[in-house]
Design an enzyme around this catalytic site. Structure first.
Site, PDB file in Angstrom:
ATOM      1  N   HIS A  56      -9.589   0.509   4.514  1.00 21.66           N
ATOM      2  CA  HIS A  56      -8.480   0.781   5.266  1.00 21.66           C
ATOM      3  C   HIS A  56      -8.497   1.840   6.729  1.00 21.66           C
ATOM      4  O   HIS A  56      -9.570   2.522   6.344  1.00 21.66           O
ATOM      5  CB  HIS A  56      -7.519   1.357   4.453  1.00 21.66           C
ATOM      6  CG  HIS A  56      -5.941   1.494   5.251  1.00 21.66           C
ATOM      7  ND1 HIS A  56      -5.744   2.616   5.953  1.00 21.66           N
ATOM      8  CD2 HIS A  56      -4.922   0.735   4.898  1.00 21.66           C
ATOM      9  CE1 HIS A  56      -4.286   2.457   6.412  1.00 21.66           C
ATOM     10  NE2 HIS A  56      -3.907   1.109   5.646  1.00 21.66           N
ATOM     11  N   GLY A 115       2.583  -1.103   4.281  1.00 26.79           N
ATOM     12  CA  GLY A 115       2.713   0.531   3.906  1.00 26.79           C
ATOM     13  C   GLY A 115       3.951   0.782   3.968  1.00 26.79           C
ATOM     14  O   GLY A 115       4.818   0.779   2.829  1.00 26.79           O
ATOM     15  N   GLY A 116       4.554   1.459   4.936  1.00 26.06           N
ATOM     16  CA  GLY A 116       5.847   2.153   5.103  1.00 26.06           C
ATOM     17  C   GLY A 116       7.013   1.479   4.198  1.00 26.06           C
ATOM     18  O   GLY A 116       7.654   1.822   3.230  1.00 26.06           O
ATOM     19  N   GLY A 176       1.714   2.242  10.769  1.00 22.77           N
ATOM     20  CA  GLY A 176       2.925   3.276  10.715  1.00 22.77           C
ATOM     21  C   GLY A 176       3.315   3.712  12.147  1.00 22.77           C
ATOM     22  O   GLY A 176       3.866   4.922  12.137  1.00 22.77           O
ATOM     23  N   SER A 197       3.173  -2.092  10.536  1.00 23.72           N
ATOM     24  CA  SER A 197       4.642  -2.206  10.871  1.00 23.72           C
ATOM     25  C   SER A 197       5.236  -3.472  10.309  1.00 23.72           C
ATOM     26  O   SER A 197       6.165  -3.880  11.086  1.00 23.72           O
ATOM     27  CB  SER A 197       4.939  -1.871  12.302  1.00 23.72           C
ATOM     28  OG  SER A 197       4.300  -0.310  12.400  1.00 23.72           O
ATOM     29  N   ASN A 238       0.853  -1.264  -0.162  1.00 19.95           N
ATOM     30  CA  ASN A 238      -0.165  -0.151  -0.056  1.00 19.95           C
ATOM     31  C   ASN A 238       0.819   1.279  -0.006  1.00 19.95           C
ATOM     32  O   ASN A 238       1.497   1.558   0.902  1.00 19.95           O
ATOM     33  CB  ASN A 238      -1.204   0.040   1.344  1.00 19.95           C
ATOM     34  CG  ASN A 238      -1.787   1.343   1.346  1.00 19.95           C
ATOM     35  OD1 ASN A 238      -1.879   2.040   0.591  1.00 19.95           O
ATOM     36  ND2 ASN A 238      -2.497   1.257   2.470  1.00 19.95           N
ATOM     37  N   TRP A 239       0.985   1.868  -0.915  1.00 13.68           N
ATOM     38  CA  TRP A 239       2.062   2.846  -1.402  1.00 13.68           C
ATOM     39  C   TRP A 239       1.347   4.303  -0.807  1.00 13.68           C
ATOM     40  O   TRP A 239       1.992   5.289  -0.428  1.00 13.68           O
ATOM     41  CB  TRP A 239       2.278   3.192  -2.853  1.00 13.68           C
ATOM     42  CG  TRP A 239       3.298   2.210  -3.405  1.00 13.68           C
ATOM     43  CD1 TRP A 239       3.868   1.256  -2.833  1.00 13.68           C
ATOM     44  CD2 TRP A 239       3.634   2.234  -4.718  1.00 13.68           C
ATOM     45  NE1 TRP A 239       4.626   0.438  -3.644  1.00 13.68           N
ATOM     46  CE2 TRP A 239       4.732   1.056  -4.988  1.00 13.68           C
ATOM     47  CE3 TRP A 239       3.611   3.087  -5.860  1.00 13.68           C
ATOM     48  CZ2 TRP A 239       5.218   0.866  -5.891  1.00 13.68           C
ATOM     49  CZ3 TRP A 239       4.297   2.838  -7.093  1.00 13.68           C
ATOM     50  CH2 TRP A 239       5.098   1.615  -7.313  1.00 13.68           C
ATOM     51  N   LYS A 240       0.140   4.175  -0.304  1.00 19.75           N
ATOM     52  CA  LYS A 240      -0.708   5.520   0.045  1.00 19.75           C
ATOM     53  C   LYS A 240      -0.394   6.525  -0.695  1.00 19.75           C
ATOM     54  O   LYS A 240      -0.083   6.256  -1.851  1.00 19.75           O
ATOM     55  CB  LYS A 240      -0.144   5.942   1.555  1.00 19.75           C
ATOM     56  CG  LYS A 240      -0.142   4.414   2.530  1.00 19.75           C
ATOM     57  CD  LYS A 240      -0.159   4.714   4.142  1.00 19.75           C
ATOM     58  CE  LYS A 240      -0.282   3.446   4.534  1.00 19.75           C
ATOM     59  NZ  LYS A 240      -0.288   3.618   6.198  1.00 19.75           N
TER      60      LYS A 240
END
Ligand code: PEP
Length: 246
Positions: A95, A229-230, A173, A208, A9-11
């Site tokens: 999400h 994510g990150g 995150g 995370s 998920n590159w957001k």
């Protein structure tokens, strides 16, 4: 036997140039065939076409959200059919950032799930509790309500061609990962909630996930991969996560 699935998920990160560069690195790293996981990339909407055009054999395309409506006067929205037009096969729904920042409640999330499924996209339904809810002992209750909102729609084969992501909000995150035992407990509970479909449905963990903790999470019997994510913005780290199931 369920396959491991790792979804990125590159957001709202990056630029077109960043997306192109990251894809080159991911294609190179993943096409060696050493990673057994299925891999999905969910870029920001404007870069769906860029990613679709450069995606390698080893990677599938997904979206971070979609409209619950099929078409019409819904300014700023993107329909399931539009995502399919760009070659997307998956769409994240519910999400926690959509739920908390954009007011998406269980009913709207369920409607998005139905829209994705009805159009032939595979929804990745995100569920998970806040820190307050966990501390109040309400984790399973909250997750059950999120799942039951979808069940209530009475869709045909509700959980077929669908993925669930358990994402404790306090772990997204923040650098705080649920322990493999904490995640396993909720994954097992979710699988029970799905009834007969439970044994076939991929249930991902998100919050995370990094190269350093992916393998111990994936080793749990009900954890079938990750929503990342990150760490999905760094090619080397993300490839290591994808290969952690091997
Ligand atoms: C997410 O946004 O779905 C997520 C899990 O983020 P992170 O990996 O950065 O915690």
């Amino acid at each position: 036997m369920r396959k491991t699935l790792v979804a990125a998920n590159w957001k709202m990160h990056g630029t077109k140039a960043f997306a192109e560069q990251l894809l080159v690195e991911l294609n190179t790293g993943l096409e060696s065939g050493e990673c057994s996981s299925q891999v999905v990339i969910c870029p920001p909407y404007p870069y769906l076409g860029v990613v679709a055009g450069k995606i390698g054999q080893a990677v599938m395309l997904g979206a971070q959200n979609l409209s619950e409506q099929p078409s019409g006067a819904y300014t700023g929205e993107v329909s399931a059919e539009m995502l399919l037009d760009f070659g997307a096969r998956y769409a994240i729904v519910g999400h926690s950032e959509r739920r908390s920042l954009y007011g998406e409640n269980n009913e709207l999330v369920a409607a998005k799930y139905a829209a994705a499924k009805g159009a032939g996209l595979i929804p990745i339904l995100c569920v998970g509790e806040s820190l307050e809810e966990r501390e109040a002992g309400k984790t399973l209750e909250v997750v059950a309500e999120q799942i039951q909102a979808v069940v209530a729609l009475g869709l045909p084969d509700t959980w077929q061609n669908a993925v669930i992501a358990y994402e404790p909000v306090w772990a997204i995150g923040t650098g705080k990962t649920a322990t493999p035992e904490q995640a396993q407990e909720v994954h097992q509970f979710i699988r029970q909630q799905l009834g007969e479909a439970g044994s076939k449905t991929q249930i991902l963990y998100g919050g995370s996930v990094k190269a350093a903790n992916a393998a111990e999470l994936f080793a749990k019997p009900d954890i079938d991969g990750a929503l990342v994510g990150g760490a999905s913005l760094k090619a080397e780290e993300f490839i290591q996560i994808c290969c952690a199931a091997n």
